[in-house]
Design a protein around this motif. Structure first.
Motif, PDB file in Angstrom:
ATOM      1  N   PHE A   1      30.643  41.985 -43.760  1.00  0.00           N
ATOM      2  CA  PHE A   1      30.984  43.332 -44.080  1.00  0.00           C
ATOM      3  C   PHE A   1      30.846  43.569 -45.567  1.00  0.00           C
TER       4      PHE A   1
ATOM      5  N   GLY B   1      45.814  40.939 -52.476  1.00  0.00           N
ATOM      6  CA  GLY B   1      45.947  40.714 -51.039  1.00  0.00           C
ATOM      7  C   GLY B   1      44.722  40.656 -50.569  1.00  0.00           C
TER       8      GLY B   1
ATOM      9  N   GLY C   1      40.985  38.961 -48.808  1.00  0.00           N
ATOM     10  CA  GLY C   1      40.410  37.807 -47.979  1.00  0.00           C
ATOM     11  C   GLY C   1      41.048  37.717 -46.917  1.00  0.00           C
TER      12      GLY C   1
ATOM     13  N   GLU D   1      41.105  39.823 -44.347  1.00  0.00           N
ATOM     14  CA  GLU D   1      40.265  40.345 -43.442  1.00  0.00           C
ATOM     15  C   GLU D   1      41.066  40.475 -41.748  1.00  0.00           C
TER      16      GLU D   1
ATOM     17  N   LYS E   1      50.497  50.300 -48.826  1.00  0.00           N
ATOM     18  CA  LYS E   1      49.958  51.199 -49.905  1.00  0.00           C
ATOM     19  C   LYS E   1      48.644  51.484 -49.262  1.00  0.00           C
TER      20      LYS E   1
HETATM   21  O1  V47 Z   1      39.053  40.806 -48.923  1.00  0.00           O
HETATM   22  C1  V47 Z   1      35.233  44.111 -48.826  1.00  0.00           C
HETATM   23  C2  V47 Z   1      37.443  44.136 -48.844  1.00  0.00           C
HETATM   24  C3  V47 Z   1      38.836  42.967 -50.202  1.00  0.00           C
HETATM   25  C4  V47 Z   1      34.604  45.872 -47.775  1.00  0.00           C
HETATM   26  O2  V47 Z   1      46.161  43.589 -53.727  1.00  0.00           O
HETATM   27  C5  V47 Z   1      35.963  45.787 -47.787  1.00  0.00           C
HETATM   28  O3  V47 Z   1      46.697  45.475 -54.755  1.00  0.00           O
HETATM   29  C6  V47 Z   1      36.159  47.563 -46.639  1.00  0.00           C
HETATM   30  O4  V47 Z   1      41.845  42.954 -51.307  1.00  0.00           O
HETATM   31  N1  V47 Z   1      34.750  47.631 -46.429  1.00  0.00           N
HETATM   32  C7  V47 Z   1      38.925  42.824 -51.557  1.00  0.00           C
HETATM   33  N2  V47 Z   1      36.781  46.737 -47.239  1.00  0.00           N
HETATM   34  C8  V47 Z   1      39.747  43.874 -52.362  1.00  0.00           C
HETATM   35  C9  V47 Z   1      41.299  43.791 -52.037  1.00  0.00           C
HETATM   36  C10 V47 Z   1      42.198  44.679 -52.664  1.00  0.00           C
HETATM   37  C11 V47 Z   1      41.765  45.878 -53.137  1.00  0.00           C
HETATM   38  C12 V47 Z   1      42.726  46.795 -53.701  1.00  0.00           C
HETATM   39  C13 V47 Z   1      43.990  46.329 -53.943  1.00  0.00           C
HETATM   40  C14 V47 Z   1      44.402  44.963 -53.798  1.00  0.00           C
HETATM   41  C15 V47 Z   1      45.834  44.755 -54.046  1.00  0.00           C
HETATM   42  C16 V47 Z   1      43.638  44.234 -53.087  1.00  0.00           C
HETATM   43  O5  V47 Z   1      37.808  44.242 -49.976  1.00  0.00           O
HETATM   44  C17 V47 Z   1      38.178  42.177 -49.387  1.00  0.00           C
HETATM   45  C18 V47 Z   1      37.788  42.912 -47.977  1.00  0.00           C
HETATM   46  O6  V47 Z   1      38.973  42.865 -47.120  1.00  0.00           O
HETATM   47  N3  V47 Z   1      36.366  44.611 -48.568  1.00  0.00           N
HETATM   48  N4  V47 Z   1      33.975  44.760 -48.488  1.00  0.00           N
HETATM   49  C19 V47 Z   1      33.852  46.748 -46.909  1.00  0.00           C
HETATM   50  N5  V47 Z   1      32.584  47.092 -46.675  1.00  0.00           N
END
Ligand code: V47
Ligand code: SF4
Length: 383
Positions: A87, A190, A192, A194, A304
């Protein structure tokens, strides 16, 4: 203008409602926990107005109309990654690293210095899993940021990055986290997570840390006194049962440790990745999911909606479906969602824009720090 039409009292009066849904509404009224089967029923049969009324009731009880945001920026050290999540639109394999980016220590420190004198409270550090950026490198980065700006909360590294770094350094999870904590790391984002269920995980991200590994890293962080966030990547090939399983594992860990600060459902975006043939979820499904997460995750106070991924209009709508946090100002420092096709191509919002967005739906904007301490309540009229 508040979007939800029904309130809980109206719902409880409805004689045409499925008795099992009526029972769930009664539980919400009495602040009782719903079961996994009831959560599944909400996904299968809960109309948007119904789940919205329940979620709104819970959010009002917990937060009394307050919606949080913070002032933050991201550092994405690299998008080079040893893993191959289907993804992901963002990463580049090591052999194609000339198409990606790798920031040096000095470049990252320059980014931090750019915020000197500005009232940001958090830096969020997350990137790909680069085979040459190791624990020692990131501990040095943390110590240098902390020495330069001790008031900045250091939130960083997904369980995927940590699992790889600790294994390479031949350290246990506890030893690795302890080292990072000593270097200045205060909480974990948060990412990883998935979808935990192996039937889905093996299809979308087979080669990275599994559910037990992810939960072990977060549980250990909690036991070491750190707070963390939890996510769920939804709206792709998962079934409702997989969402319930995912949230159930998080809820069980939270019962034990109470270390999750917030739950963040992340909407799958399908541009330029190996799952581009999978359609994105509808806004109605997005809103239903947020509402059901609010109802089910009774032990995680904050829900959130991460606006750079959802888009600001949908994020604003979620505020009427149980959401009480919009994350932060971001300042155009993240590329994960820009590259995956989000409508937010330059994700940056001023505090005024965030406040307007929140007060326009009749809520009270509140600036928070990473740990949800209130820094400033903005009592302004709706725009
Ligand atoms: O684990 C990657 C996601 C995550 C795609 O903790 C995607 O405050 C949708 O976890 N479509 C990383 N999602 C980012 C993340 C995050 C972001 C903002 C705030 C916090 C927090 C955590 O992004 C990955 C994955 O689940 N991700 N590619 C995609 N194509
Ligand atoms: Fe790497 Fe994270 Fe992308 Fe997976 S989601 S390929 S771990 S950057």
């Amino acid at each position: 203008m508040i979007v939800t039409q029904l309130d809980l009292a109206d719902v409880l009066k409805r004689s045409d409602l499925d008795p099992a849904l009526q029972k769930i509404a009664g539980k919400v009224k009495n602040s009782q926990r719903i079961t996994d089967d009831e959560c599944l029923l909400l996904f299968q049969k809960g109309e948007l107005g119904f789940v919205g009324a329940l979620a709104n009731h819970i959010a009002a009880r917990l937060h009394n109309g307050k919606v949080y945001f913070n002032r933050n920026f991201h550092i994405e050290p690299t998008n080079v990654c040893v893993f191959t999540c289907n993804f992901c639109s963002y990463s580049r394999q090591y052999k194609h690293r000339d198409e990606g980016w790798e920031m040096s220590m000095e470049q990252m420190m320059d980014m931090v210095r750019r915020y000197d004198g500005q009232p940001v409270t958090e830096v969020h550090i997350v990137g790909g899993v680069h085979p040459k950026m190791n624990l020692e490198f990131f501990c040095e980065l943390l110590s240098r940021i902390h020495a330069h700006r001790p008031d900045l909360h250091l939130k960083g590294f997904t369980a995927v990055e940590l699992d790889y770094m600790f294994r390479k350094a031949k350290l246990s999870v506890e030893e690795g986290l302890q080292k990072m904590k000593e270097a200045g790391l205060q909480s974990l984002p948060g990412g990883g997570a998935e979808i935990f269920h192996p039937d889905v995980r093996n299809e979308i991200c087979a080669d990275k840390v599994d559910a037990d590994g992810w939960l072990d890293i977060h549980g250990t962080a909690h036991r070491l006194g750190m707070h963390t966030n939890a996510t769920m990547l939804y709206g792709h090939i998962e079934q409702y049962e997989h969402r319930v399983d995912h949230m159930s594992r998080l809820r069980a860990l939270q019962d034990e440790t109470k270390g999750f600060n917030c739950f963040i459902p992340l909407k799958f975006r399908n541009k330029d990745n190996d799952m581009s043939h999978v359609p994105e979820s509808s806004i109605i499904e997005d809103l239903r999911l947020y509402a059901i997460a609010r109802i089910y995750m009774d032990n995680v106070r904050n829900l959130k909606a991460y606006w750079p991924m959802l888009g600001r209009q949908t994020a604003q709508l979620t505020l009427s479906f149980g959401v009480n946090d919009l994350d932060g100002t971001i300042d155009d420092t993240t590329k994960i969602y820009t590259m995956a096709g989000s409508e937010e191509q330059t994700p940056a919002m001023s505090t005024e824009e965030l406040c307007d967005m929140i007060s326009a739906v009749g809520r009270t904007p509140v600036e928070r720090d990473t740990l949800y301490n209130e820094l400033k309540v903005y009592d302004q009229e709706p725009a």
